[in-house]
Design a protein around this motif. Structure first.
Motif, short mmCIF file in Angstrom:
data_model
loop_
_atom_site.label_atom_id
_atom_site.label_comp_id
_atom_site.label_asym_id
_atom_site.label_seq_id
_atom_site.Cartn_x
_atom_site.Cartn_y
_atom_site.Cartn_z
N LEU A 57 -1.05 -20.89 25.65
CA LEU A 57 -2.39 -20.31 25.82
C LEU A 57 -3.42 -21.12 25.05
O LEU A 57 -4.51 -21.42 25.57
CB LEU A 57 -2.38 -18.85 25.36
N LEU A 58 -3.12 -21.48 23.83
CA LEU A 58 -4.07 -22.27 23.04
C LEU A 58 -4.37 -23.60 23.70
O LEU A 58 -5.51 -24.07 23.73
CB LEU A 58 -3.51 -22.48 21.62
N GLU A 59 -3.32 -24.20 24.25
CA GLU A 59 -3.53 -25.48 24.93
C GLU A 59 -4.44 -25.30 26.14
O GLU A 59 -5.35 -26.12 26.38
CB GLU A 59 -2.16 -26.02 25.36
N ASP A 60 -4.23 -24.23 26.88
CA ASP A 60 -5.08 -23.98 28.05
C ASP A 60 -6.53 -23.75 27.64
O ASP A 60 -7.46 -24.17 28.35
CB ASP A 60 -4.55 -22.77 28.83
N LEU A 61 -6.74 -23.07 26.51
CA LEU A 61 -8.10 -22.81 26.05
C LEU A 61 -8.86 -24.08 25.71
O LEU A 61 -10.09 -24.11 25.78
CB LEU A 61 -8.08 -21.88 24.84
N THR A 62 -8.15 -25.12 25.35
CA THR A 62 -8.82 -26.38 24.99
C THR A 62 -9.15 -27.23 26.20
O THR A 62 -9.79 -28.28 26.05
CB THR A 62 -7.95 -27.21 24.03
N ARG A 63 -8.74 -26.79 27.38
CA ARG A 63 -8.98 -27.59 28.59
C ARG A 63 -10.17 -27.10 29.40
O ARG A 63 -10.41 -27.57 30.52
CB ARG A 63 -7.74 -27.57 29.49
N GLY A 64 -10.91 -26.15 28.86
CA GLY A 64 -12.04 -25.61 29.61
C GLY A 64 -13.09 -26.65 29.91
O GLY A 64 -13.31 -27.59 29.16
N GLU A 65 -13.76 -26.49 31.04
CA GLU A 65 -14.85 -27.38 31.44
C GLU A 65 -16.07 -26.54 31.80
O GLU A 65 -16.05 -25.81 32.78
CB GLU A 65 -14.43 -28.23 32.65
N PRO A 66 -17.15 -26.65 31.00
CA PRO A 66 -17.22 -27.42 29.76
C PRO A 66 -16.42 -26.75 28.65
O PRO A 66 -16.15 -25.54 28.72
CB PRO A 66 -18.71 -27.43 29.44
N PRO A 67 -16.04 -27.47 27.61
CA PRO A 67 -15.25 -26.86 26.53
C PRO A 67 -16.05 -25.83 25.76
O PRO A 67 -17.26 -25.96 25.61
CB PRO A 67 -14.89 -28.07 25.65
N ALA A 103 -7.68 -32.84 12.39
CA ALA A 103 -7.13 -34.02 11.71
C ALA A 103 -6.18 -33.64 10.59
O ALA A 103 -5.26 -34.39 10.27
CB ALA A 103 -8.28 -34.86 11.15
N GLY A 104 -6.39 -32.48 9.98
CA GLY A 104 -5.53 -32.05 8.89
C GLY A 104 -4.41 -31.12 9.30
O GLY A 104 -3.62 -30.71 8.46
N HIS A 105 -4.33 -30.79 10.58
CA HIS A 105 -3.31 -29.85 11.05
C HIS A 105 -1.96 -30.56 11.14
O HIS A 105 -1.84 -31.62 11.77
CB HIS A 105 -3.70 -29.30 12.42
N PRO A 106 -0.91 -30.00 10.54
CA PRO A 106 0.38 -30.69 10.53
C PRO A 106 1.04 -30.86 11.90
O PRO A 106 1.97 -31.66 12.03
CB PRO A 106 1.25 -29.81 9.61
N CYS A 163 -8.98 -30.81 20.66
CA CYS A 163 -9.98 -30.28 19.71
C CYS A 163 -10.78 -31.40 19.05
O CYS A 163 -11.88 -31.14 18.54
CB CYS A 163 -9.30 -29.44 18.63
N LEU A 164 -10.26 -32.60 19.05
CA LEU A 164 -10.96 -33.72 18.41
C LEU A 164 -12.28 -34.02 19.10
O LEU A 164 -13.12 -34.73 18.54
CB LEU A 164 -10.07 -34.96 18.41
N LEU A 193 -12.53 -24.25 20.39
CA LEU A 193 -11.86 -25.45 19.87
C LEU A 193 -11.69 -25.36 18.36
O LEU A 193 -10.65 -25.76 17.81
CB LEU A 193 -12.65 -26.70 20.24
N ARG A 194 -12.69 -24.84 17.67
CA ARG A 194 -12.60 -24.73 16.21
C ARG A 194 -11.54 -23.71 15.79
O ARG A 194 -10.84 -23.91 14.79
CB ARG A 194 -13.97 -24.36 15.64
N GLU A 195 -11.42 -22.63 16.55
CA GLU A 195 -10.39 -21.65 16.24
C GLU A 195 -9.00 -22.23 16.51
O GLU A 195 -8.07 -22.03 15.72
CB GLU A 195 -10.59 -20.38 17.07
N VAL A 196 -8.85 -22.94 17.61
CA VAL A 196 -7.56 -23.56 17.93
C VAL A 196 -7.19 -24.57 16.85
O VAL A 196 -6.03 -24.67 16.43
CB VAL A 196 -7.59 -24.22 19.31
N ALA A 197 -8.17 -25.33 16.39
CA ALA A 197 -7.90 -26.40 15.42
C ALA A 197 -7.35 -25.87 14.10
O ALA A 197 -6.69 -26.63 13.37
CB ALA A 197 -9.18 -27.19 15.16
#
Length: 505
Positions: A419-429, A462-465, A451-452, A434-438
């Motif tokens: 689900l999180l991955e799908d949320l980052t594919r929205g057009e427009p984002p 960038a800091g997410h493991p 999210c970048l 994206l900030r919540e997913v990150a």
């Protein structure tokens, strides 16, 4: 600042030998990150403290250094930190009480448990700042003794101290029983009478606007009274009469007190200054009748303050929801609402009221699920982060309301990786999504890479493991310094890359 090295210094996966190398070359910025590590050995902590004294202060407060590790003549600031924690050698206090730097003596004056001889020396210090610091934290007998200090600034510090005896605080309000002050921050540096102009052109002047003295130290006396009125130890019968004082600042200082008589609260409820009424409206000590009256106040901040009052009657809060912008923070009264009240709020015809209860995170499943299919997007967005919502229900929220609820869904702790991955594919984002997913614990490498694309989500990702190691490595050369440091601190950064970066030092 070297942002790569600063990030590495905070990287939990950095090998001990690399930590040693960074300690050996640490500047203030790198040392600050190293001092925050939880895996430093005692030897490493001592070495870092010797390298950068400011880090010694941090390590002392964190409990990583003991009195045996510190020489107060070499590391006085670290010694002060240990004394402040109650973990230093009391004998150090005598040495530091004679330190030529007033800032150190001032810091010493704030430390607990000082020997009586040190307290006496600090109370007679030639710099009023040291004495004032002592007065603001001293035990009752010392504070009472300093209430008659010849400098009004020290008296103001006594007025701030909650350990000051109530009778002494009452005397500071009137001046009765105390010798007149001889100096204040104004007359000690300016020829009186003097009034400090609001737009002072002098760059080295630190007097507040309007500070004045005609020999009676009037602006400092006003500050002393205002400070006493805000001190919970001040006797209620002494402070209540200031509810009718001409100074709005003094009346304002009373508005949040929980111990005034009803008559004083009633007077403050009709104060001409909206800020006074707003602080009063948030005071849990006022009665239901006064709260009902304040609910009709023309000032938005007054009604908003009332809405945040933990004891506001629920029917009053429901009325306020229709007229006040309450934001997305859970209100105290909603947080303590009982089961029957929660059910009643969830059935309200007003979506603003349903949104208030939807912000709780402990709703019964049936109420949570009913709010999840609410026709109003604001209500759905508020309940979307609630634990326990199924993936199907979260997806249905997005399908129905789209971007308006995407960030709330992304903040749900149970949101699945897919689900999180799908949320980052929205057009427009959806940038907020994206900030919540990150920052989400379930985010995948692919979702984080998406999210970048958002400038504010980029450092978080960038800091997410879970971010792909090769992407983390690429971000070490990013144009954004926050991103660089976050990537360098990411434990998923390949060990070989970490070692190579340190080896180049």
């Amino acid at each position: 600042m070297n942002h790569v090295l600063c990030g590495l210094a905070a990287n939990a996966a950095l090998p001990p030998e690399s930590v040693d190398r960074l300690i050996a070359v640490a500047d203030d910025d790198i040392a600050e990150r190293l001092a925050g590590r939880t895996d430093l050995s005692r030897a490493q902590a001592v070495a870092l403290a010797l390298r950068v004294e400011e880090s010694a202060v941090h390590l002392a407060y964190a409990g990583r250094l003991t009195a045996a590790d510190i020489d107060p003549s070499v590391q006085p600031d670290a010694a002060l930190a240990l004394l402040d924690r109650g973990a230093g050698d009391p004998a150090w206090a005598f040495l530091l009480a004679a330190d030529p730097l007033v800032e150190r003596r001032e810091k010493l004056a704030s430390c607990p448990g000082l020997p009586a001889g040190v307290v006496e020396a600090l109370g007679a210090d030639t710099d009023v700042r040291v004495v004032a610091e002592l007065a603001s934290r001293a035990e009752p007998s010392v504070a009472a003794g300093l209430a008659g200090h010849p400098h009004a600034q020290v008296r103001r510090a006594v007025a701030f101290n909650e350990a000051t005896p109530p009778a002494v605080l009452a005397a500071l309000l009137t001046g009765e029983g105390l010798p007149p002050a001889r100096w204040c921050p104004v007359c000690e540096r300016e020829e009186t009478p003097f009034v400090h102009e609001p737009q002072c052109p002098r760059l080295d002047c630190d007097l507040p606007p309007g500070a004045s003295c005609d020999g009676s130290h009037e602006s400092t006396v006003h500050d002393i009274r205002r400070t006493v009125l805000g001190n919970p130890a001040a006797p209620a019968d002494s402070v209540a009469r200031f509810a009718a004082h001409p100074s709005a600042l003094l009346r304002w200082a009373l508005a949040a007190r929980p111990d005034l008589p009803a008559e004083a609260y009633g007077r403050l409820a009709v104060d001409p200054v909206p800020g006074v009424r707003a602080d009063l409206a948030g005071n849990p000590a006022i009665g239901a009748g006064l709260m009902n009256a304040l609910a009709g106040d023309p000032g938005h901040d007054v009604r908003r303050g009332l809405a945040h009052n933990p004891r506001v009657p629920l029917d009053v809060l429901v009325r306020l929801a229709a007229t006040v912008k309450l934001g997305t923070a859970l209100l105290p009264r909603i947080a303590v609402a009982g089961p029957a009240e929660v059910a009643e709020l969830a059935r309200s015809q007003d979506p603003a009221v349903r949104m208030l209860v939807a912000l709780r995170r402990d709703l019964p499943a049936e109420i949570r699920d009913a709010l999840a299919v609410d026709p109003d997007a604001k209500v759905v967005k508020a309940v979307a982060p609630h634990p326990g919502l199924s993936e199907a229900r979260l997806r249905a929220m997005v399908d129905r309301h789209g971007a308006r609820v995407a960030s709330g869904v992304a903040a749900n702790p149970d949101a699945t990786p897919v689900l999180l991955e799908d949320l980052t594919r929205g057009e427009p984002p959806v940038r907020r999504a994206l900030r919540e997913v990150a920052r989400h614990r379930n985010a995948t490498g692919a979702a984080l890479r998406n999210c970048l694309a958002d400038a504010r989500a980029r450092p978080l990702a960038a800091g997410h493991p879970a971010l792909f190691p090769h992407v983390v490595t690429e971000l070490l050369t990013d144009a954004d310094r926050q991103v660089v440091e976050a990537a360098a601190a990411n434990p998923s950064l390949p060990l070989a890359v970490m070692s190579d970066l340190v080896r180049r030092l």
